[in-house]
Design a protein around this motif. Structure first.
Motif, mmCIF file in Angstrom:
data_model
loop_
_atom_site.group_PDB
_atom_site.id
_atom_site.type_symbol
_atom_site.label_atom_id
_atom_site.label_comp_id
_atom_site.label_asym_id
_atom_site.label_seq_id
_atom_site.Cartn_x
_atom_site.Cartn_y
_atom_site.Cartn_z
ATOM 1 N N ASP A 150 128.070 56.339 21.930
ATOM 2 C CA ASP A 150 129.145 57.052 21.578
ATOM 3 C C ASP A 150 129.586 56.847 20.352
ATOM 4 O O ASP A 150 130.224 58.046 19.763
ATOM 5 C CB ASP A 150 130.290 56.602 22.711
ATOM 6 C CG ASP A 150 129.921 57.097 24.198
ATOM 7 O OD1 ASP A 150 128.870 57.971 24.537
ATOM 8 O OD2 ASP A 150 130.481 56.370 25.155
ATOM 9 N N THR A 151 129.732 55.713 19.839
ATOM 10 C CA THR A 151 129.865 55.614 18.464
ATOM 11 C C THR A 151 129.333 56.453 17.472
ATOM 12 O O THR A 151 129.751 56.908 16.518
ATOM 13 C CB THR A 151 130.061 54.150 18.112
ATOM 14 O OG1 THR A 151 130.836 53.250 18.912
ATOM 15 C CG2 THR A 151 130.509 53.635 16.632
ATOM 16 N N LYS A 157 135.764 51.935 24.119
ATOM 17 C CA LYS A 157 134.540 52.696 24.336
ATOM 18 C C LYS A 157 133.483 51.975 23.534
ATOM 19 O O LYS A 157 133.323 51.970 22.229
ATOM 20 C CB LYS A 157 134.867 54.046 23.279
ATOM 21 C CG LYS A 157 135.840 54.952 24.121
ATOM 22 C CD LYS A 157 136.015 56.293 23.225
ATOM 23 C CE LYS A 157 137.174 57.141 24.041
ATOM 24 N NZ LYS A 157 137.553 58.293 23.364
ATOM 25 N N GLN A 199 139.787 51.652 21.698
ATOM 26 C CA GLN A 199 139.935 52.517 23.081
ATOM 27 C C GLN A 199 138.995 52.060 24.196
ATOM 28 O O GLN A 199 139.066 52.808 25.054
ATOM 29 C CB GLN A 199 139.439 54.031 22.514
ATOM 30 C CG GLN A 199 140.429 54.710 21.689
ATOM 31 C CD GLN A 199 139.905 55.914 21.110
ATOM 32 O OE1 GLN A 199 139.659 56.981 21.812
ATOM 33 N NE2 GLN A 199 139.558 56.021 19.694
ATOM 34 N N GLN A 256 136.873 52.807 18.130
ATOM 35 C CA GLN A 256 136.149 52.801 19.562
ATOM 36 C C GLN A 256 136.526 51.558 20.260
ATOM 37 O O GLN A 256 136.443 51.642 21.528
ATOM 38 C CB GLN A 256 134.690 52.862 19.109
ATOM 39 C CG GLN A 256 134.198 54.211 18.440
ATOM 40 C CD GLN A 256 134.599 55.326 19.620
ATOM 41 O OE1 GLN A 256 135.075 56.216 19.510
ATOM 42 N NE2 GLN A 256 133.461 55.530 20.299
#
Length: 200
Positions: free
Chosen positions: A156-157, A151, A149, A146
């Motif tokens: 989201d994780t 993110k 990227q 994550q």
């Protein structure tokens, strides 16, 4: 299973005006209150580089800045760094700006990390609280992916993990335990609340 306690104290504290970890609280500091909520065990501080000496001066032994690759990339980087820098199987995480969280609550969450569960996340007033939570070491690879990227949202994780969500009321945790102190006004209100409760 070996548990590592992680205090996340790497925020910039711009709205608060000083490092929140060192804010005065009950004769000590915010981060020391977080340590009490862990009970026992090894505690790791994840902090900004400029604050490490202050933790060390206060006799904290395990203090790290984010790993260079992900420095300044938020709480996700802090949790990843704790896993990268220490040998543990489970990681109990507390953000330094939640001084009302209790040992009872954190212990209840730790008990839920069983089997193939990757993370135990409390939910209070319909909001997940991933910075007062418990994670298994095996999530380290997901955290790395994550971060690589860019993110950085915890929500989201969590979609990539096997998560046990726990309603705060089911473990007897009050909503005040999940309140973040972000500004001086938040801090003043908290002090007033505590003073009022002592007078009742």
């Amino acid at each position: 299973m070996k548990r590592v306690n992680v205090i996340l104290a790497g925020g910039a504290s711009r709205r608060f005006g000083e490092p929140k970890a060192f804010a005065k609280w009950k004769g000590g500091m915010f981060y020391e209150q977080a340590k009490k909520a862990f009970g026992c065990g090894e505690t790791v501080m994840i902090s900004r580089p400029e604050h490490i000496k202050r933790f060390l001066a206060n006799k904290e032994r395990h203090v790290f800045a984010d790993v260079p690759q992900f420095r300044g990339m938020g709480p996700l980087a802090g949790i990843y760094t704790a896993m990268k820098q220490t040998e543990g199987e489970t990681y109990t995480v507390i953000s330094c700006d939640t001084p009302l969280v209790t040992r009872k609550t954190m212990a209840a969450l730790e008990m839920k990390l069983t089997g193939n569960v990757d993370a135990v996340i409390p939910i209070c007033e319909n909001r997940a609280q991933p910075l007062l939570a418990v994670y298994h070491k095996r999530v380290q690879e997901v955290l790395f992916d994550q971060l690589a990227q860019n993110k950085l949202k915890m929500a989201d994780t969590l979609k990539h993990l096997s998560v046990c969500y726990v309603q705060a009321e089911d473990i007897g945790a009050g909503p005040e335990e999940f309140v973040n102190i972000n500004t001086r006004d938040d801090y003043a209100r908290l002090l007033a609340l505590i003073e009022s409760s002592h007078q009742d």
